[in-house]
Design a protein around this motif. Structure first.
Motif, PDB file in Angstrom:
ATOM      1  N   PRO A  26       0.835  -1.206   0.000  1.00 48.58           N
ATOM      2  CA  PRO A  26       0.000   0.000   0.000  1.00 48.58           C
ATOM      3  C   PRO A  26       0.872   1.259   0.000  1.00 48.58           C
ATOM      4  O   PRO A  26       1.940   1.292   0.634  1.00 48.58           O
ATOM      5  CB  PRO A  26      -0.779  -0.107   1.318  1.00 48.58           C
ATOM      6  CG  PRO A  26      -0.691  -1.537   1.719  1.00 48.58           C
ATOM      7  CD  PRO A  26       0.585  -2.072   1.151  1.00 48.58           C
ATOM      8  N   ILE A  27       0.392   2.278  -0.687  1.00 48.38           N
ATOM      9  CA  ILE A  27       1.191   3.500  -0.867  1.00 48.38           C
ATOM     10  C   ILE A  27       1.638   4.088   0.469  1.00 48.38           C
ATOM     11  O   ILE A  27       2.791   4.489   0.625  1.00 48.38           O
ATOM     12  CB  ILE A  27       0.385   4.535  -1.683  1.00 48.38           C
ATOM     13  CG1 ILE A  27       0.477   4.192  -3.160  1.00 48.38           C
ATOM     14  CG2 ILE A  27       0.913   5.932  -1.431  1.00 48.38           C
ATOM     15  CD1 ILE A  27       0.119   5.303  -4.099  1.00 48.38           C
ATOM     16  N   GLU A  28       0.740   4.120   1.452  1.00 48.72           N
ATOM     17  CA  GLU A  28       1.116   4.775   2.714  1.00 48.72           C
ATOM     18  C   GLU A  28       2.277   4.053   3.391  1.00 48.72           C
ATOM     19  O   GLU A  28       3.139   4.684   3.999  1.00 48.72           O
ATOM     20  CB  GLU A  28      -0.093   4.887   3.651  1.00 48.72           C
ATOM     21  CG  GLU A  28      -1.155   5.881   3.167  1.00 48.72           C
ATOM     22  CD  GLU A  28      -0.596   7.242   2.743  1.00 48.72           C
ATOM     23  OE1 GLU A  28       0.130   7.871   3.531  1.00 48.72           O
ATOM     24  OE2 GLU A  28      -0.871   7.674   1.593  1.00 48.72           O
ATOM     25  N   GLU A  29       2.306   2.723   3.265  1.00 51.98           N
ATOM     26  CA  GLU A  29       3.450   1.989   3.847  1.00 51.98           C
ATOM     27  C   GLU A  29       4.732   2.334   3.113  1.00 51.98           C
ATOM     28  O   GLU A  29       5.799   2.491   3.716  1.00 51.98           O
ATOM     29  CB  GLU A  29       3.208   0.478   3.744  1.00 51.98           C
ATOM     30  CG  GLU A  29       2.317  -0.057   4.842  1.00 51.98           C
ATOM     31  CD  GLU A  29       2.066  -1.546   4.678  1.00 51.98           C
ATOM     32  OE1 GLU A  29       2.995  -2.301   4.324  1.00 51.98           O
ATOM     33  OE2 GLU A  29       0.903  -1.945   4.890  1.00 51.98           O
ATOM     34  N   ARG A  30       4.626   2.452   1.812  1.00 48.51           N
ATOM     35  CA  ARG A  30       5.812   2.779   1.011  1.00 48.51           C
ATOM     36  C   ARG A  30       6.317   4.176   1.369  1.00 48.51           C
ATOM     37  O   ARG A  30       7.521   4.410   1.503  1.00 48.51           O
ATOM     38  CB  ARG A  30       5.475   2.705  -0.483  1.00 48.51           C
ATOM     39  CG  ARG A  30       4.997   1.336  -0.915  1.00 48.51           C
ATOM     40  CD  ARG A  30       4.634   1.306  -2.385  1.00 48.51           C
ATOM     41  NE  ARG A  30       5.810   1.415  -3.223  1.00 48.51           N
ATOM     42  CZ  ARG A  30       5.777   1.702  -4.529  1.00 48.51           C
ATOM     43  NH1 ARG A  30       4.623   1.926  -5.126  1.00 48.51           N
ATOM     44  NH2 ARG A  30       6.883   1.773  -5.220  1.00 48.51           N
ATOM     45  N   VAL A  31       5.358   5.094   1.541  1.00 54.38           N
ATOM     46  CA  VAL A  31       5.728   6.470   1.883  1.00 54.38           C
ATOM     47  C   VAL A  31       6.462   6.495   3.225  1.00 54.38           C
ATOM     48  O   VAL A  31       7.543   7.082   3.360  1.00 54.38           O
ATOM     49  CB  VAL A  31       4.469   7.360   1.936  1.00 54.38           C
ATOM     50  CG1 VAL A  31       4.779   8.703   2.579  1.00 54.38           C
ATOM     51  CG2 VAL A  31       3.881   7.563   0.544  1.00 54.38           C
TER      52      VAL A  31
END
Ligand code: BGC
Length: 735
Positions: A26-31
């Motif tokens: 998920p994008i938020e984890e990557r961020v």
């Protein structure tokens, strides 16, 4: 490739891919993962430009640079690293799509999606992550040089058309960047205009399209504008950026300053901007890297190091930039886009044909089979109009002129000659891009000779088609250079009169991105409102002139008779009053919510052509509407018939009139919904228009909230804001 280099970067001991490189996470984890690995210096480095159109990534972590491009009508040609000049690449000539005014004039949201998807594909192909588009400012004054980049004078129409454009762009993993946020409604003194507007007009007129773009379109980027609001530049404005955009609308994307729109370090940092672009353009030619002197570069770093700025706030900015990168170049997609392909030209041609508005027709159009010899007059019949106008200027792979388009369409059927008629400008060179109309626009004759030659030729033609208007030169629909008057420039009004005397079979095609005064309207047998249509301009126009396309465009703005009639007449309203001992102009939106047709209708000011107006080569009948309430919406149903003898499209428009409340300003009516319907000759169809109950609300300044007055609301239904034969009422008693 990236995964391998990352293993190298993190050492052989860790065989696991860091989350930020895991495209499936998920994008938020990557961020969060990427953020946790960045140094303070790396964080600051992603918050400002490193060249004219890019900002740095984090090379150590394999996070790429972020590349922006204009927008909004095609992907701008490559410019040099540090200046605006075209860099001379030979593989960057794009498809030029019609100007956004034309898109609005189609009143067909599905076409806005096609437009967005196609231009997004071109952006992806060219490696651009952020498309600086769409422009959604309101047409407040017809003198605004950038109205051609916007979607007209109505917030609902603008919102409904902007949302699918954004979705189409972003379906390519390219961020749409809504601009220019907010109240950037004139170019004259654009960096010095401090807008004074009521909260009511702000929320009802000037913000809805931005809000829809964010909440419904899901735009990943927003560009704060050049002007001031409440004495703070928009790029440094905490109310606009922090309070309204981020807190109230929940915008989680990146705010990108308009180029050079940030002025003061403390104010920028207080305002909430995320990415600073275009502050000074010396780049690497100065003693040091000039990009390090940006407000959000070394000055920010110093403040962070000595604790004057909070790291939590810094992290919020960085998260937004990272999110944009993970949504675009680091998204799980192998799609590389497409460029100048037949499909894109087809989209451009279709939108052009659907957006052209037939304003008057005494039978000259479509061009009859009996016409053998046509004279086109006017510079815009041959001039390249994809060049000029400011940052939206394009390097187009091809541009079909009106003359070429009509010649191609009528080959073997009629001869089409051309006379220049007036001198507007020579051929243009813009940022090193040279127009290809040099031979045709080199001139030895003076104005009188040009008129005489055109009139003489006109006398011998079966049909005269004048193609003029504005041309994106300074003050003629151009960024940073508002128009100086409502009329046509370069002696065109007199020329039209002379042509009409020489031949009464005169069609006037006006190409502009703004309403122009038409004191000559009675003299023309037919009037066509054309737009800057891009690569396929001449083909789209020929489609309409010959009848291959039945015109169905409707005006996205009112055409007034005179500047004195417009809501911005008077120095206070435009261009504003210069503050003593200051460069600032105070500009007062005294007309409040009454812009465009809201003004003309409420004040009973006659206009040349009303908002929503347009003709076709067939006729329609609109039946009696019925109205039901269904939860949070009203459902309006109405039968529409094509009463003519060829297929075509009608746009059914619904305007609502609200109950009077003592002391509360009300517009006479406002657009509440619309639907465009295709009908074969003789066909009747029932059209359904869903109108959210929230359309009835006004912004109550005393409580800072939306409110619906209980009482009777009248929905008027018809084919333009001035042709509303049917009424149906609803009582609103509360939920
Ligand atoms: C314009 C923006 C544009 C930017 C980059 C500015 O002057 O106002 O609309 O996106 O330049 O070219």
């Amino acid at each position: 490739m990236i995964a391998v280099s990352c293993v190298a970067a993190f050492g052989a001991a860790s065989q696991e891919t860091p989350v930020y490189l895991d495209y499936t996470a998920p994008i938020e984890e990557r961020v969060e993962d990427a953020l946790s690995r960045m140094t303070l210096e790396e964080k600051v480095r992603v918050l400002h430009a490193q060249s004219k159109f890019s900002s740095a990534g984090v090379p150590r972590l394999g996070i790429p640079e972020l590349w922006c491009a204009d927008g909004p009508h095609g992907i701008r040609g490559e410019v040099f690293w540090d200046n605006w000049d075209n860099a001379g690449w030979t593989n960057d000539s794009c498809t030029a799509f019609p100007a956004l005014t034309c898109l609005a004039a189609t009143w067909r949201p599905e076409l806005a999606y096609e437009y967005g998807r196609a231009i997004g594909e071109e952006a992806r192909y060219r490696g651009k992550d952020v498309l600086l588009a769409p422009g959604v400012n309101m047409l407040r004054t017809p003198l605004n040089g950038r109205n051609f980049e916007y979607l007209g004078e109505d917030p609902l129409l603008t919102s409904v058309m902007a949302v699918p454009y954004i979705k189409g762009v972003q379906s390519n993993n390219v961020a749409a960047c809504l601009k220019h946020y907010a109240l950037n409604n004139n170019e004259l003194n654009r960096n010095e205009s401090d807008v004074h507007v009521s909260d009511r007009a702000l929320y009802e007129i000037y913000l809805p399209a931005f809000r829809a773009g964010v909440e419904k379109g899901g735009a990943w980027a927003v560009m704060p504008s050049y002007n001031l609001f409440e004495n703070r530049h928009a790029c440094e404005n905490p109310r606009l950026i922090k309070e309204i955009l981020k807190e109230s609308w929940g915008f989680d994307g990146v705010t990108v300053s308009d180029w050079g729109g940030a002025h003061d370090t403390d104010k920028v940092l207080d305002g909430g901007l995320d990415l600073e672009m275009g502050t000074g353009t010396d780049g690497l030619t100065a003693d040091m890297n000039a990009y390090d002197t940006y407000h959000m570069a070394n000055p920010y770093l110093e403040r962070l190091r000595d604790g004057r700025e909070s790291e939590a706030v810094l992290d919020d900015h960085v998260r937004r930039v990272l999110r944009t990168i993970f949504r675009t170049s680091m998204a799980p997609s192998y799609w590389k886009g497409r460029f100048t392909c037949p499909e894109h030209y087809a989209v451009a041609r279709r939108i052009g044909g659907e957006g052209i508005v037939l304003l008057k027709n005494n039978g000259l159009l479509p061009v009859s089979d009996k016409v053998r010899n046509i004279l086109m007059v006017g510079e815009n019949a041959v001039k390249m109009l994809t060049i000029g106008g400011g940052s939206s200027s394009l390097k187009a792979q091809h541009e079909i002129s009106p003359l070429q388009g009509l010649r191609d369409a009528l080959r073997g059927r009629a001869e089409v000659d051309w006379e220049r008629g007036y001198i507007g400008a020579g051929p243009v060179v813009y940022n090193n891009v040279r127009s290809r109309d040099f031979a045709l626009l080199s001139e030895t004759r003076d104005s009188a000779m040009l008129v005489a030659d055109a009139v003489r030729m006109a006398g011998n033609a079966d049909l005269v088609i004048f193609v003029g208007g504005l041309n994106k030169e300074d003050h003629q629909d151009c960024e940073d250079r508002d128009r100086l008057s409502l009329g046509l420039p370069y002696g065109q009004e007199a020329l039209i009169g002379a042509l009409a005397e020489a031949n009464r079979n005169l069609v006037v095609v006006n190409i502009s991105g703004n309403p122009v005064a038409m004191p000559w309207a009675d003299k023309a047998g037919a009037i066509v409102q054309d737009w800057y249509l891009g690569s396929e301009a001449g083909n789209s126009l020929a489609d309409v002139l010959t009848g291959a396309v039945n015109p169905s465009g409707r005006l996205p703005f009112t055409v007034p008779y005179r500047m004195e009639d417009t809501p911005v007449w008077g120095e206070r309203r435009y261009p504003g009053i210069k503050r003593p001992d200051s460069r600032i102009y105070d500009i007062y939106y005294d007309e409040d919510i009454l812009i465009g047709y809201r003004w003309y209708d409420t004040k009973s000011i006659p206009v040349q052509f009303p908002f929503g107006y347009g003709l076709g080569y067939t006729t329609f009948g609109i039946g009696r509407p019925s109205l039901t309430r269904d939860g949070d919406s009203y459902r309006l149903e109405v039968a529409v018939s094509n009463t003519g003898d060829r297929s075509g499209a009608e746009t059914v428009q619904v305007y609502v009139t609200s109950p009077e409340v003592k002391g509360l300003l009300r517009e006479k009516r406002k657009l509440a919904g619309f639907a465009k319907v295709d009908l074969d000759a003789g066909e009747t169809r029932t059209v359904t228009i869903d109108i959210p109950v929230s359309v009835l609300a006004y912004y109550d300044e005393t409580t800072s909230s939306w409110r619906i007055t209980p009482g009777k609301y009248t929905f008027a239904v018809g084919s333009s804001s001035a042709d509303l034969p049917h009424r149906v009422a609803a009582r609103y008693e509360g939920n």
